[in-house]
Design an enzyme around this catalytic site. Sequence first.
Site, PDB file in Angstrom:
ATOM      1  N   TRP A  86     -22.922 -32.114 -24.658  1.00  0.00           N
ATOM      2  CA  TRP A  86     -21.693 -31.322 -24.521  1.00  0.00           C
ATOM      3  C   TRP A  86     -21.710 -30.121 -25.459  1.00  0.00           C
ATOM      4  CZ3 TRP A  86     -16.999 -31.569 -27.915  1.00  0.00           C
ATOM      5  CH2 TRP A  86     -17.244 -32.228 -29.129  1.00  0.00           C
ATOM      6  N   ASP A  87     -22.666 -30.086 -26.362  1.00  0.00           N
ATOM      7  CA  ASP A  87     -22.867 -28.944 -27.250  1.00  0.00           C
ATOM      8  C   ASP A  87     -22.845 -27.628 -26.481  1.00  0.00           C
ATOM      9  OD1 ASP A  87     -23.760 -31.281 -28.495  1.00  0.00           O
ATOM     10  OD2 ASP A  87     -25.257 -30.231 -29.696  1.00  0.00           O
ATOM     11  N   GLU A 102     -17.590 -39.405 -34.136  1.00  0.00           N
ATOM     12  CA  GLU A 102     -18.341 -40.622 -33.782  1.00  0.00           C
ATOM     13  C   GLU A 102     -18.319 -41.675 -34.889  1.00  0.00           C
ATOM     14  OE1 GLU A 102     -21.981 -38.678 -32.762  1.00  0.00           O
ATOM     15  OE2 GLU A 102     -21.568 -38.789 -30.617  1.00  0.00           O
ATOM     16  N   LYS A 107     -16.459 -37.901 -39.074  1.00  0.00           N
ATOM     17  CA  LYS A 107     -17.783 -37.292 -39.026  1.00  0.00           C
ATOM     18  C   LYS A 107     -17.706 -35.803 -38.695  1.00  0.00           C
ATOM     19  CE  LYS A 107     -22.147 -37.453 -36.426  1.00  0.00           C
ATOM     20  NZ  LYS A 107     -22.754 -37.917 -35.175  1.00  0.00           N
ATOM     21  N   GLN A 108     -16.906 -35.490 -37.690  1.00  0.00           N
ATOM     22  CA  GLN A 108     -16.853 -34.095 -37.257  1.00  0.00           C
ATOM     23  C   GLN A 108     -15.495 -33.802 -36.649  1.00  0.00           C
ATOM     24  OE1 GLN A 108     -19.922 -34.695 -33.894  1.00  0.00           O
ATOM     25  NE2 GLN A 108     -18.873 -32.831 -33.286  1.00  0.00           N
TER      26      GLN A 108
END
Lengths: 786, 786
Positions: free
Chosen positions: A373-374, A504, A616-617
């Site tokens: 999906w980047d 994640e 995480k992000q």
Amino acid sequence: MSKITDFCLYLCVEQKTKKMFVEDEWNIIEREFDADRQMIAESIFSIGNGHMGQRANFEEAYSGKTLQGNYIGGVFFPDKTRVGWWKNGYPDYFAKVINAPNWTGIHTWVNGKLLDLAKVKIRSFERVLNMKEGTLSKQCEVEMPDKTRLLITSQRFVSMVSVEVGAIRYTIETLNKNCELTIQSFIQSKVFNQDSNYNECFWESVSHKNAKGRIVAVDKTKQNPFGVSQYSLATAIKNDFSAQVSITHKTENLQLNEIATLQLKKGDSVTLTKYAAQVSTLNYEEKSLEKIALQRVEAAEKEGYEHLLKSHKKAWAEKWKMSDIVIKGDVKAQQGIRFNIFQLQQTYTGDDSRLNIGPKGFTGEKYGGVTYWDTEAFCFPFYLSTSPETVSRNLLLYRYKQLPRAIKNGEKLGFTHGAALYPMVTMTGDECHNEWEITFEEIHRNGAIAHAIYDYVTYTGDKAYLVEYGLEVLIGISRFWAQRVILSPIKRKYMILGVTGPNEYENNVNNNWYTNYFAQWCLRYTLETISWVKRVAMEQYQEMAKRISFEEMEVLRWSDIVQNMYLPTDEKYGIILQQDGYLDKEAVTVADLPADQRPINQHWSWDRILRSPYIKQADVVQGLYFFESDFEMDTIRRNFDFYEARCVHESSLSPCIHSVVASKIGNGEKAYELYLRTARLDLDDYNKEAQDGLHITSMSGSWLAIVKGFAGMRVQPNHISFEPYIPKSWKTYSFTILYRNAVLTVKVGKSSVEIRVSKGFVPNLKVYGETYEVKSGETLKVKTKA
Amino acid sequence: MSKITDFCLYLCVEQKTKKMFVEDEWNIIEREFDADRQMIAESIFSIGNGHMGQRANFEEAYSGKTLQGNYIGGVFFPDKTRVGWWKNGYPDYFAKVINAPNWTGIHTWVNGKLLDLAKVKIRSFERVLNMKEGTLSKQCEVEMPDKTRLLITSQRFVSMVSVEVGAIRYTIETLNKNCELTIQSFIQSKVFNQDSNYNECFWESVSHKNAKGRIVAVDKTKQNPFGVSQYSLATAIKNDFSAQVSITHKTENLQLNEIATLQLKKGDSVTLTKYAAQVSTLNYEEKSLEKIALQRVEAAEKEGYEHLLKSHKKAWAEKWKMSDIVIKGDVKAQQGIRFNIFQLQQTYTGDDSRLNIGPKGFTGEKYGGVTYWDTEAFCFPFYLSTSPETVSRNLLLYRYKQLPRAIKNGEKLGFTHGAALYPMVTMTGDECHNEWEITFEEIHRNGAIAHAIYDYVTYTGDKAYLVEYGLEVLIGISRFWAQRVILSPIKRKYMILGVTGPNEYENNVNNNWYTNYFAQWCLRYTLETISWVKRVAMEQYQEMAKRISFEEMEVLRWSDIVQNMYLPTDEKYGIILQQDGYLDKEAVTVADLPADQRPINQHWSWDRILRSPYIKQADVVQGLYFFESDFEMDTIRRNFDFYEARCVHESSLSPCIHSVVASKIGNGEKAYELYLRTARLDLDDYNKEAQDGLHITSMSGSWLAIVKGFAGMRVQPNHISFEPYIPKSWKTYSFTILYRNAVLTVKVGKSSVEIRVSKGFVPNLKVYGETYEVKSGETLKVKTKA
């Protein structure tokens, strides 16, 4: 993206690592050879042209540690999956970008002794990646055990024009003695993937021959039990020597050698120009491969190195003209952003809708070449603003073409009636990933794919795309969401249970806000698009509706879901909840984490990470980034402050998004700090993994942090706007974008913002909220806000 | 337990499968040979003695599908783990029960032609597992291609007395012709595990020789990189022939053959008595293994087959005396329960605290031999009631001895200060499992291990165990819980986030009620035990406290946790919540599941299972089973009804627990239906996986369903009680239990319950709430309640 080793390890930006590269605006320069860092250099100095690319493996023999890598866009091997505990629905294979036969090797024997760069004495060494021109050069002086000193000068590139062709110009000069040189230029067909799951070789040799001094090898990927077509690849080379040489040929262990012997007097030199071509069954029939490869190499030879290089440089100049970001007052920042842009341009050129942007591009094996999906969530805006419309359109078409497989993927997980779940990791549209919490549950990816359609249409105004392709993808995705939600019997709201959000470090949670919000947005956007398409192109709409058995009943349910989607929030703190129950977690922030426990992914077991509040992000913040205009500034600020304090940014895709949002809320210091984490991630090897390849997809993050962050660029259906400010340590920065029929160059200085329209006409240009009309050739100048 | 293929596949109890075995009270009888079912029969007819055991592989050559299996308790191999995506904290190896050299083979050539049971004509066939005596017999008449007809009669057993010894009596009679027989009796050292992760052989041959007509082989497990000691094993055999034979020896491919040739006249027969011994470095030094194996086989030979068998039968008679359950009026039920008891007794005899109860015992490789929470949560009560105290005590000591490794396991996951997390799957105390949601999160297992201590002390009254061993384990476990909880900043209650409960169809949930309740119970019981030990044995307490650095401060925190543990419930439905958010799931029950989608594990992808409300195995109900006395009958009923409607019982460990609770709430029909699902699970091969081995640990479930369910046996610190009823289709059922110094035989009929005390004295025997005092030789008789 599930790349569990993909973490930014730095704890502070000012690292005390050994400085590897010279600071320079246009070049990456290495002035000292360090065997311990050779694998990092192989990644950093990689070159590519969107169709093929190589790590910067030495032409010379090198017995030191190396990761040999030569990759062809779209040519892959379906490796057998390695799974500890099988789950229903897991894919059978994992598509691996395949390490292809190597055409760059040039080995030399000096008076019978092999010149091995890991073993000879290196008296001087310089390696330069010229980002402006797209070439890799090396100059090094070596001393053989018999004291013969040689100066080697080499340059290579893979053409941005003839994309199947690469060339090397390789000169050896003897400095202090006469000597006998034996130069062996070759194709190596016996190559391996280091990341093969079961230590298998993925290739088998089909044929090789010497055709009038041109060497050609045909190799084919091995048979596989997954019904994935085998690829064949022809590699041809032609060697031109500047001096009289005696030539022999010898093939050993699938290495096809052309061996030249000559005597050099002290001070003499010899130059070998090596042309190579690689063509595959991705584009041609198997039977004609050999012939085409030979034709390509012949044409290159005929054109000659200088001409090939000239057109290549010209193509790069075009690319830079549109995509360069110039930063004054900060050479490191300048070098960093150019390196990022250079790598993005090398990885994807957008002329083939079967290709996409692999997380490591042509710089390594790991995750290389496959699509995450980047692409839509991080890279899309870069190509949208810096490349012709067709480039981003091809990125959309890639997913459009894979729609039938996304529907199949949905069926595998129990969905019906054309519900499309795009895969987490793919090459052909088949899911390749096999961690249940990611593969089956990180479904928010579907949202990003829909959003890229919105982005494209909003940015380009090409609404026709919706009629032709876009709506069908949107319907597939919306059907998925409509089946994936359940109506909570208690709360009477639509919920999405059992998901993994962008963060994640949470798995299998209920009601990840980002996912729920995105699902609601997808459904709403699809409903709006249906209305619009029905209005403007009823006939096409009806044809499509019939083809995909689309019924009006579906619309009713979708509206209901849009109106009754559950979105977790907390009244007390006035924040959006990342997911149900997030506030039950321990009340600690990143500030409470001892330095020796970071990155937590390398110090904590998975359960500990999962139950911690650490993120995480970007997750809620990723949602605020996408849907900023839906929220009050205060809401964005409150949530940013709350979640930034809990985000460990252990994904390379994270700091850039937080940076954009920090800019939005006026926290320039934070924005700049976060920007730095992305901009030189690989160049300064923050996360000690550049040796495996570069973080290509996160490189777009630096561009986002500048253009959408510092310059505050936003695009709405009817206008483009900017809210620029400038980081303290910069004097000026400027960038160019394509916007519809116009070319805009935005230059931000300490006191003024200048926006020059060099082509086209921008009727609705907003700067700091004021609307301007700027014509071609005009420059709008306003005062820079602090 | 994470055995993802371990599912009861039946959709109804009355299956229409081909009937495989004759109904018989004491025997499992197969009257027809069916090659398709040979692997199932190999499992069903397995024999063992708690120390060694074999699948019922034919002595004869058999080229059909087979799973060769001979296992030695405690002898294992640390196989390299196979992991798709590595997580911090994963173990390096997975302990595999090792398939050991095979001593049962006896191959025959008839007039030079190999007698292969897969190829010759089988004219009649009968195989009998005599459960009363612990023998496996076979009689079969075969016809060779040359029309020679032979009658083969064999019997074998592994001695319950000389536990390292097995014996076979093997007779061949020629029925219609004279013929030449070549009989080859052998040891096969080259054996494999079919479940090896990387197709490796786990053994290497050390030596083999023929010592005066006794053959002996020494084999050693291969070196491993995990620091796990290698095992050596010596296998010795001795062959006695009833007739004059000419003997030769030949070793080929690590098969050590003794070959006898003889001529038989029509009607003649020859009997081979084969004695075997297997001894390992689990018990002896490597250098003396060969000698000891030879001694054992010599002693067996000297004792002779008949005597060996006699003592073996006697040992079985003793076992049956204490553990038999007699059911009148239902031969199938009788056979089923005896088969379960027989297998439990074969698997674990309790004389070695290094051994435990493997989920497949000696009947297969998969999960075989390793220890799960099954032991404490399901099997423990069976051994507690039917074997001398030392047996259950040894099961406790197994965990006591592994306490240091449980603490190490805790440390690996970030816990400190002596916090013990017992592994999910283990052989030596090291964790072997590698699915994060199980390995790291299915932490409720720690509770069952503490509860077995409570069970043992309550049942036996042996409180001294607490002082000596029990408390130290309880403190290790409580320290884990005290570190694992967090104080919710919102609810100000202690929570346990990120767990997998007994219901493995939910992963990484917050506040699984069963886990939270169990943690609270563990802490409370440990606090009580500390008080008691301090009162009765202060000196030992202080010594232990010092040794393990136990501080009074810990007690304070534990009390606070006990008082403020969060236990999710729902007021509206008046039920316990399986976990936070359970009621947000779709409002469907098992009744809504189409038959063609069951078992859901074979039809649905993992995410779909996880987000569904369907429950794999008893979870809330498992808690009600353990802590029944803490709850009102109404609460139990309401929760049972709610959760039974949602439980798909796709674990073999599930129906029995629901059955016990159904009995408790007076739902006898449901209890009986659920009982049936366990009792003949393998005999009727409900889940089509008996071929891989039997479900040993769930076999205790049938015992529980009868003794704790139908007979309503409960033990409280000062009394034992019964609330018996009888299933409709049964005439009577009776069972015997050891309770402290007494032996009780409970017989339940339609009209009366008789409890005879054949030994000892029971001062507090409650039946239907009335308390009686029953002396040795007395029988209490009361009217059966409906």
